[in-house]
Design a protein around this motif. Structure first.
Motif, mmCIF file in Angstrom:
data_model
loop_
_atom_site.group_PDB
_atom_site.id
_atom_site.type_symbol
_atom_site.label_atom_id
_atom_site.label_comp_id
_atom_site.label_asym_id
_atom_site.label_seq_id
_atom_site.Cartn_x
_atom_site.Cartn_y
_atom_site.Cartn_z
ATOM 1 N N GLU A 92 0.826 -1.205 0.000
ATOM 2 C CA GLU A 92 0.000 0.000 0.000
ATOM 3 C C GLU A 92 0.867 1.265 0.000
ATOM 4 O O GLU A 92 0.672 2.167 -0.816
ATOM 5 C CB GLU A 92 -0.930 0.008 1.214
ATOM 6 C CG GLU A 92 -1.951 1.123 1.132
ATOM 7 C CD GLU A 92 -2.778 1.266 2.392
ATOM 8 O OE1 GLU A 92 -2.489 0.593 3.389
ATOM 9 O OE2 GLU A 92 -3.713 2.093 2.370
ATOM 10 N N THR A 99 2.635 6.316 -7.041
ATOM 11 C CA THR A 99 1.642 7.147 -7.722
ATOM 12 C C THR A 99 1.634 8.574 -7.168
ATOM 13 O O THR A 99 0.659 9.299 -7.330
ATOM 14 C CB THR A 99 0.229 6.554 -7.590
ATOM 15 O OG1 THR A 99 -0.055 6.408 -6.192
ATOM 16 C CG2 THR A 99 0.127 5.202 -8.253
ATOM 17 N N GLU A 100 2.697 8.954 -6.494
ATOM 18 C CA GLU A 100 2.905 10.326 -6.018
ATOM 19 C C GLU A 100 1.922 10.767 -4.950
ATOM 20 O O GLU A 100 1.799 11.952 -4.666
ATOM 21 C CB GLU A 100 2.853 11.319 -7.196
ATOM 22 C CG GLU A 100 3.937 11.064 -8.232
ATOM 23 C CD GLU A 100 3.883 12.022 -9.409
ATOM 24 O OE1 GLU A 100 2.775 12.299 -9.883
ATOM 25 O OE2 GLU A 100 4.940 12.493 -9.828
ATOM 26 N N GLN A 101 1.191 9.813 -4.339
ATOM 27 C CA GLN A 101 0.238 10.227 -3.301
ATOM 28 C C GLN A 101 0.968 10.753 -2.070
ATOM 29 O O GLN A 101 0.492 11.655 -1.392
ATOM 30 C CB GLN A 101 -0.662 9.053 -2.894
ATOM 31 C CG GLN A 101 -1.575 8.609 -4.018
ATOM 32 C CD GLN A 101 -2.402 7.394 -3.643
ATOM 33 O OE1 GLN A 101 -2.984 7.330 -2.580
ATOM 34 N NE2 GLN A 101 -2.445 6.409 -4.514
ATOM 35 N N ASP A 108 3.883 12.300 -2.146
ATOM 36 C CA ASP A 108 4.314 13.648 -2.514
ATOM 37 C C ASP A 108 3.158 14.640 -2.384
ATOM 38 O O ASP A 108 3.341 15.764 -1.926
ATOM 39 C CB ASP A 108 4.824 13.676 -3.965
ATOM 40 C CG ASP A 108 6.137 12.925 -4.111
ATOM 41 O OD1 ASP A 108 6.817 12.749 -3.094
ATOM 42 O OD2 ASP A 108 6.461 12.522 -5.235
ATOM 43 N N ALA A 109 1.970 14.185 -2.799
ATOM 44 C CA ALA A 109 0.812 15.075 -2.741
ATOM 45 C C ALA A 109 0.501 15.464 -1.294
ATOM 46 O O ALA A 109 0.158 16.609 -1.016
ATOM 47 C CB ALA A 109 -0.400 14.408 -3.380
ATOM 48 N N MET A 110 0.640 14.495 -0.382
ATOM 49 C CA MET A 110 0.426 14.829 1.031
ATOM 50 C C MET A 110 1.443 15.853 1.493
ATOM 51 O O MET A 110 1.125 16.799 2.195
ATOM 52 C CB MET A 110 0.581 13.586 1.899
ATOM 53 C CG MET A 110 -0.652 12.752 1.885
ATOM 54 S SD MET A 110 -0.479 11.376 3.002
ATOM 55 C CE MET A 110 -1.918 10.470 2.464
ATOM 56 N N GLU A 111 2.678 15.617 1.065
ATOM 57 C CA GLU A 111 3.737 16.521 1.484
ATOM 58 C C GLU A 111 3.467 17.948 1.022
ATOM 59 O O GLU A 111 3.602 18.882 1.814
ATOM 60 C CB GLU A 111 5.063 16.013 0.905
ATOM 61 C CG GLU A 111 6.236 16.265 1.797
ATOM 62 C CD GLU A 111 7.451 15.529 1.272
ATOM 63 O OE1 GLU A 111 8.411 16.208 0.921
ATOM 64 O OE2 GLU A 111 7.420 14.285 1.188
#
Ligand SMILES: Nc1ncnc2c1ncn2[C@@H]1O[C@H](COP(=O)(O)OP(=O)(O)OP(=O)(O)O)[C@@H](O)[C@H]1O
Ligand SMILES: [Mg+2]
Lengths: 249, 222
Positions: free
Chosen positions: B81, B88-90, B92-95
């Motif tokens: 997971e 999928t860069e998720q 990074d997106a949170m960051e």
């Protein structure tokens, strides 16, 4: 604003001599440009020319080899986490892939960036409905991202970027994979956001219609360097093979 | 926000593992009882059967089997997971949205695994004893009360506490290893597979190593 103010006072994003490589492979070489407040900068470039890498470096997701990046006078490449977070609060970032949270529903995806702000649940839902409507998505709040089409995912990613009403927006190919009608609507939306909230944006796109609608200034990347910089009309007149190829329709 | 995510992870790690841990625990108890019976019978010590089985389950088999099962089930799912979120860069997106992905994703999972492993082990031990009760009754007629009193006769506090303590470390190891593998996954779908795989392999190996160390440490005190 007073005309006598020097233009550098208006510069909100300043990239100086940025170099970035992966292993032996030099991706970006000595990139420099500035963006003034309220400006839309469109970046063009061949696939693999390093556009996505460039904006990831600017926001501090990728470490850089040398150079300097300033956003609102914060040196991004030297900032600590709390300084970075302070800047990132004001930034919306649309990933090329969308980067939707698979394990969360559409609604949870949308309100995720709002969590760090003290906003009432009811206001979060209102804000979410508003952005969903603005990107043309309705009745999907309870779906999971995996149930959406490619274009819908793109628009959801856009909605999630816009929900915090950021001061800076970095769009990585906002209209790729959308039909021309939706594509136009999104370009118009980007423009109206710029006018309404005086946002400063970097827009990466291959879609010349989108570039035409949104660009205040354009920049062409080629082989890791800035090839030319100028307005849409200026670039369309240029006698350069690479630039011409973009404007040929 | 971190708290609700922790509760969610506890549910995934703990509640969702109940059937698997239960079934294997039951079978282990049953099989152990059936196989030990002839040996004990040849010494005329059949009445020791429940006590012997319960001691081996509580001290060793329950914790290790639960640990290994969770290393497989929980470790692979966390590893895969987080790795796919990385790819999928998720993450990074949170960051960039200013949420610390480390606290949100890693801390919650490690804590959930650490808390859930001992609880799952207790559950597995109980089901194993039930399995053993059935095993005893295949060729005998022992009431549940008698069985329980026989099983508990040899069980001491010094059996239970060290064995549950080591499961805390099992949980910690599973959480840390799989989160590390997932969080630092290489790009691409290959990275997801590799992370899931090495999470399971390393975590299972660590469980045996921790188990061995635990035996050494326990023997110093008891
Ligand atoms: N994490 C990484 N590790 C190694 N190389 C990378 C990494 N990310 C990107 N690259 C390389 O950097 C180069 C630029 O990639 P980038 O994603 O910026 O291209 P792009 O200009 O956005 O292209 P496209 O228009 O196709 O999105 C590519 O050659 C790619 O192979
Ligand atoms: Mg790209």
């Amino acid at each position: 604003m007073d005309e006598s103010t020097s233009s550098s006072n208006n510069t909100v994003i300043d990239v100086k001599h940025l170099c970035k490589s992966f292993g032996d492979k030099q991706i970006l070489q000595d990139i420099s440009f500035q963006i003034t407040k309220g400006e839309n900068l469109v970046i063009l470039g061949k696939s693999g020319s390093g556009k996505s890498v460039l904006i990831k470096c600017i926001i501090g997701l990728l470490p850089i080899d040398s150079g300097k990046i300033l956003i609102n006078n914060t040196v991004m490449n030297e900032a600590n986490l709390s300084q970075l977070n302070e800047v990132r609060k004001a930034v919306g970032f649309l990933f090329q892939s969308g980067a939707l949270y698979d394990s969360l529903s559409v609604m949870e995806n949308l309100v995720f960036p709002l969590r760090r702000k003290a906003i009432l649940k009811r206001d979060q839902l209102l804000a979410a409905e508003e952005v969903l409507k603005s990107v043309g998505l309705i009745d999907i709040a309870d779906k999971m991202p995996s149930e959406l089409s490619g274009g819908m995912r793109k628009r959801l990613g856009l909605a999630r970027t816009l929900i915090t009403k950021p001061q800076f927006i970095f769009y990585d190919e906002p209209t790729t994979g959308l039909d021309p009608i939706t594509s136009n609507e999104i370009s118009e939306l980007m423009n109206s956001i710029q006018q309404q909230f005086k946002t400063t944006s970097i827009i990466i796109t291959h879609d010349m219609a989108c570039a035409h609608t949104t660009a205040n200034r354009m920049l062409v990347l080629d082989e890791g360097k800035v090839l030319v910089e100028g307005s849409f009309d200026e670039l369309s007149q240029l006698d350069n093979e690479t630039v011409k190829a973009f404007f040929k329709i | 926000m971190i708290y609700t995510n922790w509760v969610r992870q506890c549910y995934f790690i703990g509640y969702n593992s109940l059937p698997l841990v239960g079934i294997t625990g039951f079978i282990m108890g049953l099989v152990l009882t059936i196989q030990s019976r002839p040996t004990l019978a040849s010494f005329g010590a059949e009445s020791w059967l429940p006590a012997m089985v319960s001691v081996s389950i509580v001290r060793e088999i329950g914790p290790v089997i639960t640990g290994i099962i969770c290393a497989g089930k929980v470790g692979s799912s966390i590893g895969a997971e987080l790795a796919s979120m990385r790819v999928t860069e998720q993450i990074d997106a949170m960051e960039v949205s200013g949420i610390n992905p480390f606290n949100y994703l890693v801390v919650t999972r490690v804590l959930a695994a650490t808390v859930m492993l001992p609880l799952l082990t207790i559950y597995s031990d109980c089901i194993s004893l039930l399995g053993s009760f059935f095993g005893v009754n295949i060729s005998g007629d022992v009431s549940f009360q008698l069985y329980l009193s026989q099983a508990m006769a040899e069980l001491q506090f010094s059996d239970i506490v060290p064995s549950l303590t080591k499961t805390v470390f099992f949980g910690l190891a599973i959480g840390l290893i799989s989160c590390y593998q997932g969080y630092t996954a290489a790009k691409g779908t290959v990275g997801v597979g590799k992370s899931a795989n090495s999470s399971v392999v390393i975590a299972s190996l660590l469980i045996f190593i921790i188990d061995m160390l635990a035996v050494q440490v326990t023997s110093l005190f008891i």
